[in-house]
Design an enzyme around this catalytic site. Structure first.
Site, PDB file in Angstrom:
ATOM      1  N   ASN A  25       0.803  -1.227   0.000  1.00 49.57           N
ATOM      2  CA  ASN A  25       0.000   0.000   0.000  1.00 49.57           C
ATOM      3  C   ASN A  25       0.833   1.273   0.000  1.00 49.57           C
ATOM      4  O   ASN A  25       0.301   2.364  -0.178  1.00 49.57           O
ATOM      5  CB  ASN A  25      -0.928   0.020   1.223  1.00 49.57           C
ATOM      6  CG  ASN A  25      -0.165  -0.102   2.535  1.00 49.57           C
ATOM      7  OD1 ASN A  25       0.734  -0.930   2.659  1.00 49.57           O
ATOM      8  ND2 ASN A  25      -0.536   0.692   3.528  1.00 49.57           N
ATOM      9  N   ARG A  26       2.174   1.147   0.200  1.00 51.55           N
ATOM     10  CA  ARG A  26       3.005   2.352   0.218  1.00 51.55           C
ATOM     11  C   ARG A  26       4.461   1.997  -0.060  1.00 51.55           C
ATOM     12  O   ARG A  26       4.843   0.833  -0.038  1.00 51.55           O
ATOM     13  CB  ARG A  26       2.906   3.064   1.576  1.00 51.55           C
ATOM     14  CG  ARG A  26       3.344   2.216   2.749  1.00 51.55           C
ATOM     15  CD  ARG A  26       3.012   2.876   4.086  1.00 51.55           C
ATOM     16  NE  ARG A  26       3.370   2.036   5.206  1.00 51.55           N
ATOM     17  CZ  ARG A  26       4.559   2.009   5.797  1.00 51.55           C
ATOM     18  NH1 ARG A  26       5.524   2.790   5.336  1.00 51.55           N
ATOM     19  NH2 ARG A  26       4.803   1.229   6.829  1.00 51.55           N
ATOM     20  N   GLY A  27       5.253   3.030  -0.308  1.00 47.85           N
ATOM     21  CA  GLY A  27       6.694   2.873  -0.437  1.00 47.85           C
ATOM     22  C   GLY A  27       7.136   1.884  -1.493  1.00 47.85           C
ATOM     23  O   GLY A  27       6.573   1.809  -2.593  1.00 47.85           O
ATOM     24  N   ILE A  28       8.173   1.124  -1.144  1.00 46.93           N
ATOM     25  CA  ILE A  28       8.743   0.158  -2.081  1.00 46.93           C
ATOM     26  C   ILE A  28       7.713  -0.887  -2.486  1.00 46.93           C
ATOM     27  O   ILE A  28       7.629  -1.277  -3.646  1.00 46.93           O
ATOM     28  CB  ILE A  28       9.980  -0.520  -1.460  1.00 46.93           C
ATOM     29  CG1 ILE A  28      11.110   0.494  -1.280  1.00 46.93           C
ATOM     30  CG2 ILE A  28      10.466  -1.682  -2.332  1.00 46.93           C
ATOM     31  CD1 ILE A  28      12.308  -0.047  -0.538  1.00 46.93           C
ATOM     32  N   ARG A  48      -2.651  -3.559   6.056  1.00 47.55           N
ATOM     33  CA  ARG A  48      -3.518  -3.342   7.207  1.00 47.55           C
ATOM     34  C   ARG A  48      -4.413  -2.133   6.984  1.00 47.55           C
ATOM     35  O   ARG A  48      -5.486  -2.031   7.575  1.00 47.55           O
ATOM     36  CB  ARG A  48      -2.678  -3.163   8.477  1.00 47.55           C
ATOM     37  CG  ARG A  48      -2.005  -4.451   8.941  1.00 47.55           C
ATOM     38  CD  ARG A  48      -1.283  -4.281  10.260  1.00 47.55           C
ATOM     39  NE  ARG A  48      -0.180  -3.330  10.153  1.00 47.55           N
ATOM     40  CZ  ARG A  48       0.605  -2.989  11.164  1.00 47.55           C
ATOM     41  NH1 ARG A  48       0.396  -3.514  12.366  1.00 47.55           N
ATOM     42  NH2 ARG A  48       1.593  -2.136  10.981  1.00 47.55           N
ATOM     43  N   ASP A  62      -2.712  -9.048   8.348  1.00 44.36           N
ATOM     44  CA  ASP A  62      -1.680  -8.706   9.331  1.00 44.36           C
ATOM     45  C   ASP A  62      -0.654  -9.829   9.303  1.00 44.36           C
ATOM     46  O   ASP A  62      -0.984 -10.982   9.632  1.00 44.36           O
ATOM     47  CB  ASP A  62      -2.318  -8.583  10.716  1.00 44.36           C
ATOM     48  CG  ASP A  62      -1.314  -8.234  11.809  1.00 44.36           C
ATOM     49  OD1 ASP A  62      -0.093  -8.251  11.538  1.00 44.36           O
ATOM     50  OD2 ASP A  62      -1.750  -7.965  12.942  1.00 44.36           O
ATOM     51  N   TYR A 154      16.163  -4.137  13.736  1.00 44.86           N
ATOM     52  CA  TYR A 154      15.868  -4.117  12.302  1.00 44.86           C
ATOM     53  C   TYR A 154      16.923  -4.888  11.513  1.00 44.86           C
ATOM     54  O   TYR A 154      16.603  -5.712  10.644  1.00 44.86           O
ATOM     55  CB  TYR A 154      15.795  -2.666  11.823  1.00 44.86           C
ATOM     56  CG  TYR A 154      15.392  -2.488  10.384  1.00 44.86           C
ATOM     57  CD1 TYR A 154      14.067  -2.662   9.992  1.00 44.86           C
ATOM     58  CD2 TYR A 154      16.325  -2.133   9.417  1.00 44.86           C
ATOM     59  CE1 TYR A 154      13.688  -2.498   8.663  1.00 44.86           C
ATOM     60  CE2 TYR A 154      15.962  -1.954   8.096  1.00 44.86           C
ATOM     61  CZ  TYR A 154      14.638  -2.132   7.727  1.00 44.86           C
ATOM     62  OH  TYR A 154      14.271  -1.973   6.414  1.00 44.86           O
ATOM     63  N   LYS A 158      16.352  -8.274   9.219  1.00 40.97           N
ATOM     64  CA  LYS A 158      16.629  -8.261   7.782  1.00 40.97           C
ATOM     65  C   LYS A 158      17.767  -9.215   7.417  1.00 40.97           C
ATOM     66  O   LYS A 158      17.769  -9.814   6.339  1.00 40.97           O
ATOM     67  CB  LYS A 158      16.950  -6.836   7.333  1.00 40.97           C
ATOM     68  CG  LYS A 158      15.758  -5.885   7.399  1.00 40.97           C
ATOM     69  CD  LYS A 158      14.625  -6.344   6.499  1.00 40.97           C
ATOM     70  CE  LYS A 158      13.512  -5.332   6.395  1.00 40.97           C
ATOM     71  NZ  LYS A 158      12.413  -5.757   5.482  1.00 40.97           N
ATOM     72  N   ILE A 187      16.469   4.805  -0.238  1.00 40.41           N
ATOM     73  CA  ILE A 187      15.510   4.965  -1.325  1.00 40.41           C
ATOM     74  C   ILE A 187      14.862   6.343  -1.234  1.00 40.41           C
ATOM     75  O   ILE A 187      14.584   6.849  -0.142  1.00 40.41           O
ATOM     76  CB  ILE A 187      14.408   3.882  -1.242  1.00 40.41           C
ATOM     77  CG1 ILE A 187      15.033   2.480  -1.138  1.00 40.41           C
ATOM     78  CG2 ILE A 187      13.485   3.970  -2.454  1.00 40.41           C
ATOM     79  CD1 ILE A 187      15.930   2.079  -2.274  1.00 40.41           C
TER      80      ILE A 187
END
Length: 248
Positions: A25-28, A48, A62, A154, A158, A187
């Protein structure tokens, strides 16, 4: 499963597939979904809140909830057909220095970014095993290989995607299923645009290319890895970071 060999715009004779992008729904994630739609694939995004790009199916889910993922994937299979490509992109950050990081801050990030990928891929793999075909793409980060102060949670989540992809490759590689990791660097997003110019300049000093990437530059790599020409690539980590991490 589609078995035709007609060319899809923007790819090299790539077969149209049913694709799921989490966090589309957004970003990358939004850019990745857009790229697949433009190439003629059947695309669903899980989110979500918010919506995926025009031409895609948006389904509420989710990634920290297995039942939610199962319901979303069941709906997608019903409307678009068996899932052939899954892009595990959904993720969160809770940045802070190690000594201030609470258990909840660590657990939430790992459960979403790494645990979420596990739940999504496990559910998608059921159909892929039956079809003896699948493309699994995990969206990591240069931070997962390079490290970053204040991002222990994070980076750990990853980095874990690399071992996950390579284990999947050894387990499912003989069934026509590939699993690869794409590791973006900085980005060009609304978030980076809000950084002070001096801070942006400092970040760019660490990038040999001297600039931030466009989301579409990540999306095109993901599209190619999902295509017919990348069928012999699995367990790989593809950095899209302008040389910042150089695969480390």
């Amino acid at each position: 499963m589609t078995t035709g060999t007609s060319a899809v715009a923007g790819t090299s004779a790539s077969t149209p597939r049913t694709v799921v992008v989490t966090g589309g729904n957004r970003g990358i994630g939004h850019s990745i979904a857009e790229e697949f739609v433009a190439a003629g694939h059947r695309v669903a995004v899980t989110a979500r809140s918010g919506e995926g790009p025009a031409g895609s199916l948006t389904v509420r889910a989710d990634v920290t909830d297995s039942a939610s993922i199962d319901a979303a994937f069941t709906q997608i299979e019903s409307e678009l057909g068996p899932i052939e490509v899954v892009v595990a992109n959904a993720g969160i950050t809770r940045d802070m220095l190690l000594m201030r990081m609470g258990d909840d801050d660590f657990d939430a990030v790992v459960d979403t970014n790494l645990g979420g990928a596990f739940r999504v891929v496990k559910r998608a793999s059921k159909g892929m095993l039956k079809q003896r075909f699948g493309r699994i793409l995990l969206i990591s980060s240069v931070v997962g290989l390079y490290g970053s102060a204040g991002q222990a949670n994070y980076a750990a989540s990853k980095s874990g995607l690399v071992g996950f992809a390579r284990s999947i490759t050894r387990e499912l590689g003989g069934r026509g299923i590939t699993a690869n990791v794409v590791a973006p660097g900085f980005i060009e997003t609304d978030m980076t645009a809000e950084l002070p110019e001096t801070q942006q300049a400092e970040y760019k000093k660490a990038i040999p290319a001297g600039r931030f990437a466009q989301p579409s530059e990540v999306a095109k790599v993901v599209l190619w890895l999902a295509g017919d020409d990348a069928g012999y690539i699995s367990g790989a980590v593809i950095p899209v970071d302008g040389g910042m991490g150089m695969g480390h």
